[in-house]
Design a protein around this motif. Structure first.
Motif, mmCIF file in Angstrom:
data_model
loop_
_atom_site.group_PDB
_atom_site.id
_atom_site.type_symbol
_atom_site.label_atom_id
_atom_site.label_comp_id
_atom_site.label_asym_id
_atom_site.label_seq_id
_atom_site.Cartn_x
_atom_site.Cartn_y
_atom_site.Cartn_z
ATOM 1 N N ALA A 219 -31.052 -1.905 39.461
ATOM 2 C CA ALA A 219 -31.196 -2.327 38.066
ATOM 3 C C ALA A 219 -31.768 -1.182 37.236
ATOM 4 O O ALA A 219 -31.246 -0.859 36.167
ATOM 5 C CB ALA A 219 -32.084 -3.559 37.977
ATOM 6 N N SER A 222 -29.209 1.495 36.718
ATOM 7 C CA SER A 222 -28.134 1.147 35.792
ATOM 8 C C SER A 222 -28.621 1.198 34.348
ATOM 9 O O SER A 222 -27.832 1.288 33.431
ATOM 10 C CB SER A 222 -27.584 -0.240 36.115
ATOM 11 O OG SER A 222 -28.487 -1.236 35.678
ATOM 12 N N MET A 223 -29.927 1.114 34.161
ATOM 13 C CA MET A 223 -30.444 1.156 32.789
ATOM 14 C C MET A 223 -30.828 2.567 32.362
ATOM 15 O O MET A 223 -31.536 2.741 31.384
ATOM 16 C CB MET A 223 -31.630 0.213 32.656
ATOM 17 C CG MET A 223 -31.194 -1.227 32.577
ATOM 18 S SD MET A 223 -32.552 -2.330 32.276
ATOM 19 C CE MET A 223 -33.183 -2.552 33.904
ATOM 20 N N GLY B 122 -24.408 -2.438 31.390
ATOM 21 C CA GLY B 122 -25.416 -3.484 31.547
ATOM 22 C C GLY B 122 -25.111 -4.322 32.771
ATOM 23 O O GLY B 122 -23.977 -4.745 32.966
ATOM 24 N N LEU B 123 -26.123 -4.525 33.600
ATOM 25 C CA LEU B 123 -25.903 -5.261 34.845
ATOM 26 C C LEU B 123 -26.796 -6.492 34.879
ATOM 27 O O LEU B 123 -27.988 -6.400 34.598
ATOM 28 C CB LEU B 123 -26.277 -4.374 36.021
ATOM 29 C CG LEU B 123 -25.164 -3.710 36.839
ATOM 30 C CD1 LEU B 123 -25.766 -2.711 37.795
ATOM 31 C CD2 LEU B 123 -24.374 -4.735 37.591
ATOM 32 N N VAL B 124 -26.215 -7.619 35.253
ATOM 33 C CA VAL B 124 -27.025 -8.817 35.473
ATOM 34 C C VAL B 124 -26.783 -9.263 36.904
ATOM 35 O O VAL B 124 -25.647 -9.422 37.323
ATOM 36 C CB VAL B 124 -26.642 -9.948 34.502
ATOM 37 C CG1 VAL B 124 -27.461 -11.198 34.784
ATOM 38 C CG2 VAL B 124 -26.847 -9.502 33.068
ATOM 39 N N ARG B 190 -32.071 -8.059 28.777
ATOM 40 C CA ARG B 190 -32.348 -6.701 29.227
ATOM 41 C C ARG B 190 -31.052 -5.904 29.383
ATOM 42 O O ARG B 190 -31.010 -4.706 29.137
ATOM 43 C CB ARG B 190 -33.081 -6.779 30.573
ATOM 44 C CG ARG B 190 -33.519 -5.457 31.119
ATOM 45 C CD ARG B 190 -34.293 -5.639 32.407
ATOM 46 N NE ARG B 190 -33.401 -6.018 33.514
ATOM 47 C CZ ARG B 190 -33.772 -6.007 34.789
ATOM 48 N NH1 ARG B 190 -35.006 -5.682 35.109
ATOM 49 N NH2 ARG B 190 -32.931 -6.354 35.734
ATOM 50 N N ALA B 191 -29.995 -6.609 29.780
ATOM 51 C CA ALA B 191 -28.734 -5.907 30.043
ATOM 52 C C ALA B 191 -27.951 -5.610 28.767
ATOM 53 O O ALA B 191 -27.176 -4.678 28.723
ATOM 54 C CB ALA B 191 -27.872 -6.715 31.000
ATOM 55 N N LEU B 199 -20.604 -5.120 30.070
ATOM 56 C CA LEU B 199 -21.632 -5.959 30.670
ATOM 57 C C LEU B 199 -21.077 -6.511 31.981
ATOM 58 O O LEU B 199 -20.018 -7.131 32.001
ATOM 59 C CB LEU B 199 -21.994 -7.102 29.721
ATOM 60 C CG LEU B 199 -23.004 -8.124 30.228
ATOM 61 C CD1 LEU B 199 -24.354 -7.473 30.456
ATOM 62 C CD2 LEU B 199 -23.134 -9.280 29.240
#
Ligand SMILES: Nc1ncnc2c1ncn2[C@@H]1O[C@H](COP(=O)(O)OP(=O)(O)OP(=O)(O)O)[C@@H](O)[C@H]1O
Ligand SMILES: [Mg+2]
Lengths: 322, 403
Positions: A219, A222-223, B122-124, B190-191, B199
């Protein structure tokens, strides 16, 4: 009507008992011969042996020691049961003891910090490696424990001593003309302690690293984090509880050490443990020895208590990660 | 206002970029070096494009020869059973796994060699993956911080994003103080807060309870519409896929089975796998006994004959599978052309409707899902079912739809 799982299980296990639960019917905890599953009596029975051992071999001796601190020292090997606070008075007023205590805490703190710095990297490496046989690396950590601790400590004499590997090699190569004084000083004691304590540190850090959810790192990456930034933002803070636990463990073990300073240090490098041993074994002053023992016990206990309080907090934070 | 790579969308309007609509990528340079010409590119290039990608874990090939083009602003779902490679494909877009063959393009630019942190995605995650040691604010601000957004903007954007996921004022809380649904909203905020080009959502709802899941479905879809962001959604839940997607990609064992709009995939499954996986269609094997232009008569394995409408003349004697959705079958259908007689093997009463398993002989059961008008037929009752000849899909012997 809600049936609590405990009760249901207990009922399920019972033999010959009425198994119907009908709405509105009073629900009793079913028992087998008067025992329920998770019976508190059963818990006590299971804990009793350990509890008994602890009381007889730990609590009782410490209590006896505590009483001894108030006995009167007559001459070497002789004391009377006349109660006195002279021992405590001596400890509290004589700076000789304070110096020892201070030095012990200082050496222990230095050792623990060095352990932390030196231990984090191997732990991180073992955690991060994609090597298939990770268990082998962990096994290597435990291998030293297969050899007696005293022998491992003695081995340093053959490494650091005047006739030790390092000095002989350097002399042969002509780099030095006289052996370097590496043994019988505080440095040697700390090296010996590091050798003894590093596996504890590495294992502690490793366990807390292993509990980190790796998707957190994905995470972060990726940010926009580089690997190094992800380490600083995620991995390091979440592994701090393990580092903290390792530090405490190393500190307490180092502060209570006796063999290492005895073998690798000079008289000046004696730690509190050696002082206690000396007081009891050489001076045969049991009341004073008991006083010093209780002092060390209380001081280390105090550190552990404060630390656990603080760590208890971070442990909660860590728990959230898993 | 010069449009950035994702700015043609409503994104800016919603997240309100105010004075300087600087996209993170433009500041870091490399990724958007062609940003100036992206106005042209934008129309022509899809948001994400896979060209014959292959992904292998060691010797095991998890994804093979996968090609897909995803339009800007669309909501695409990868749907498939567990282990079919959905997560792997998603992670390859983000750069979390390396592809062993083919190309991945984002906004028309190859990203094979672009490291993860420069990809602007963006990753969830299914497990939320919120940083447990950071407050909600710091979690949401994380991406902004690493995309060099000025401090003054960060606060405003975080506030906006939290409003969007309907959790304003939760900045100071720790993730552990939030419910699962709330945590997933924060993960979503956040993503999207740093306005990524794409996304990616990997089964974001599967850790939630059923009610929450439905609510979040609507919400995610709404936010995606509002922001106009391109979304790729992974799920193995067909209902999720059907209700949320613009397009569904049905996957099986590392390869694509079918791609299309939800109705298309549902009504016209391309293969036996899709028919079975999406909606558990009834697959009645048989052979063509008579062919008459667009209509044909099929003799089923259990002996009954049914009339079907085929898009293509069938040759008599050819083996076919008649695929009928449970909802396309009706009970006690006097007027229906195709009538099958059977016995109810099991009944599931679902409130307004009921699902029956009906034994039609030949060791076959047929699933019927129907509105209840009148009484519910109980197990053991004899029953007639029927379906419209045009209400079925025909598969050839290889399991491919005849078209
Ligand atoms: N790190 C890995 N190493 C080796 N094989 C892997 C790895 N990750 C996934 N695989 C394999 O690749 C295949 C695809 O995995 P993937 O996680 O993409 O499946 P998925 O479609 O997301 O499934 P699920 O719905 O269960 O999440 C699986 O067969 C899995 O066993
Ligand atoms: Mg997956």
């Amino acid at each position: 009507m809600k049936i609590s799982p405990t009760i249901t299980v207990a009922a399920g296990l019972s033999t010959g008992a009425d198994k119907r639960h009908e709405d509105g019917q009073m629900l009793r905890v079913r028992t087998t011969k008067g025992w329920t599953l998770y019976d508190p009596r059963l818990a006590w029975m299971l804990v009793a042996p350990v509890l008994l051992l602890l009381i007889i071999f730990l609590v009782l001796p410490i209590a006896v020691m505590a009483v001894y601190t108030f006995f009167t020292f007559v001459t070497a090997g002789v004391e009377t049961g006349t109660l006195t606070t002279a021992n405590w008075h001596e400890f509290l007023t004589d700076s000789y003891y304070h110096g020892f205590l201070w030095k012990t805490l200082r050496v222990a703190a230095m050792t623990a910090l060095l352990c932390g710095v030196l231990g984090y990297f191997p732990a991180y490496f073992i955690w991060a490696t994609t090597f298939k046989h990770k268990w082998l690396l962990l096994l290597l950590l435990i291998v030293p424990f297969w050899i007696s601790f005293t022998i491992r400590t003695f081995s340093w004499i053959n490494i650091l001593g005047e006739q030790g590997v390092i000095n002989v090699a350097l002399l042969k190569m002509g780099i030095i003309s006289e052996p370097l004084p590496m043994l019988y000083n505080e440095g040697a004691v700390i090296v010996g302690l590091l050798h003894f304590l590093l596996p504890y540190m590495i294992l502690n850090v490793y366990v807390s690293l292993e509990s980190i959810d790796r998707t957190l790192i994905s995470a972060a990456r990726s940010m926009g984090c580089t690997s190094a930034q992800a380490f600083r933002e995620v991995t390091l803070p979440l592994s701090l509880p393990g580092l903290a636990a390792g530090l405490l463990l190393c500190f307490v073990l180092a502060a209570g050490s006796y063999v290492t300073p005895q073998l690798l240090g000079s008289g000046r490098d004696a730690l509190f443990g050696n002082l206690i041993s000396d007081t009891i074994m050489e001076q045969l002053n049991w009341p004073m020895g008991a006083t010093l023992s209780i002092v060390l016990f209380v001081v280390l206990g105090f550190f552990a208590a404060i630390y656990t309080r603080y760590m208890g907090m971070s442990q909660i934070v860590k728990g959230l990660g898993g | 206002m010069t449009p950035g790579p994702s700015s043609g969308t409503g994104f800016q309007k919603v997240l309100d970029n105010m004075t300087a609509p600087k996209l993170p990528g433009q500041q870091s340079g490399a990724l958007f070096s062609s940003a100036g010409s992206s106005a042209v590119l934008e129309k022509s290039s899809p948001a994400v494009e896979f060209r014959n990608i292959e992904i292998a874990y060691g010797k095991f090939v998890a994804v093979r020869d996968f090609s897909l083009s995803i339009q800007k602003g669309s909501f695409v779902t990868l749907l498939g059973p567990s282990g079919c490679g959905k997560t792997t494909i998603l992670r390859s877009i983000a750069g979390l796994v390396d592809i062993s063959g083919g190309q991945i393009m984002i906004d028309g630019r190859r990203v094979d060699d672009v490291p993860i942190y420069k990809r602007n995605i963006g990753l969830v995650f299914q497990s939320y993956a919120l940083f447990p040691h950071k407050s909600v604010f710091d979690n949401v601000a994380f991406g902004l911080k690493y995309h060099n957004v000025p401090k003054s903007d960060i606060e405003r954007k975080v506030g906006k994003a939290l409003e969007m996921v309907r959790l304003p004022g939760s900045e100071k809380k720790l993730p552990s103080q939030l419910s699962g649904g709330q945590q997933q909203r924060i993960a979503l905020a956040r993503a999207i807060v740093f306005e990524p080009q794409v996304l990616l959502l990997d089964e974001p709802l599967s850790a939630l309870d059923a009610n929450m899941r439905e609510e979040m479905r609507v919400e995610i879809k709404k936010i995606q519409k509002e922001t106009g962001i391109t979304a790729i959604f992974v799920t193995h839940d067909q209902e999720e896929a059907l209700s949320m997607s613009d397009r569904i990609v049905v996957m099986n064992a590392g390869a694509m089975e079918q791609i299309g709009a939800p109705e298309e995939v549902y009504e016209m499954p391309a293969t036996a796998f899709v028919a079975d996986f999406l909606g558990k269609a009834n697959m009645l094997a048989g052979t063509v006994s008579k062919s008459d232009g667009p209509t044909a008569t099929v003799t089923l394995a259990a002996g009954q004959t049914v009339k079907v409408v085929s898009p293509k003349p069938l040759s008599p004697g050819a083996p076919v599978t008649v695929v009928v959705r449970p909802e396309k079958l009706s009970l006690e259908s006097g007027a229906m052309a195709n009538r099958l007689t059977g016995r109810v093997a099991s009944t599931s009463y679902l409130g307004g409707s009921a699902t029956y398993e009906i034994d039609i002989g030949g060791k076959r059961t047929v699933r019927v899902n129907t509105q209840i008008n009148g009484r519910v037929v109980r197990e053991g009752g004899a029953i007639n079912i029927g379906f419209d000849p045009a209400g079925c899909v025909l598969l050839d012997e290889k399991g491919i739809r005849i078209s």
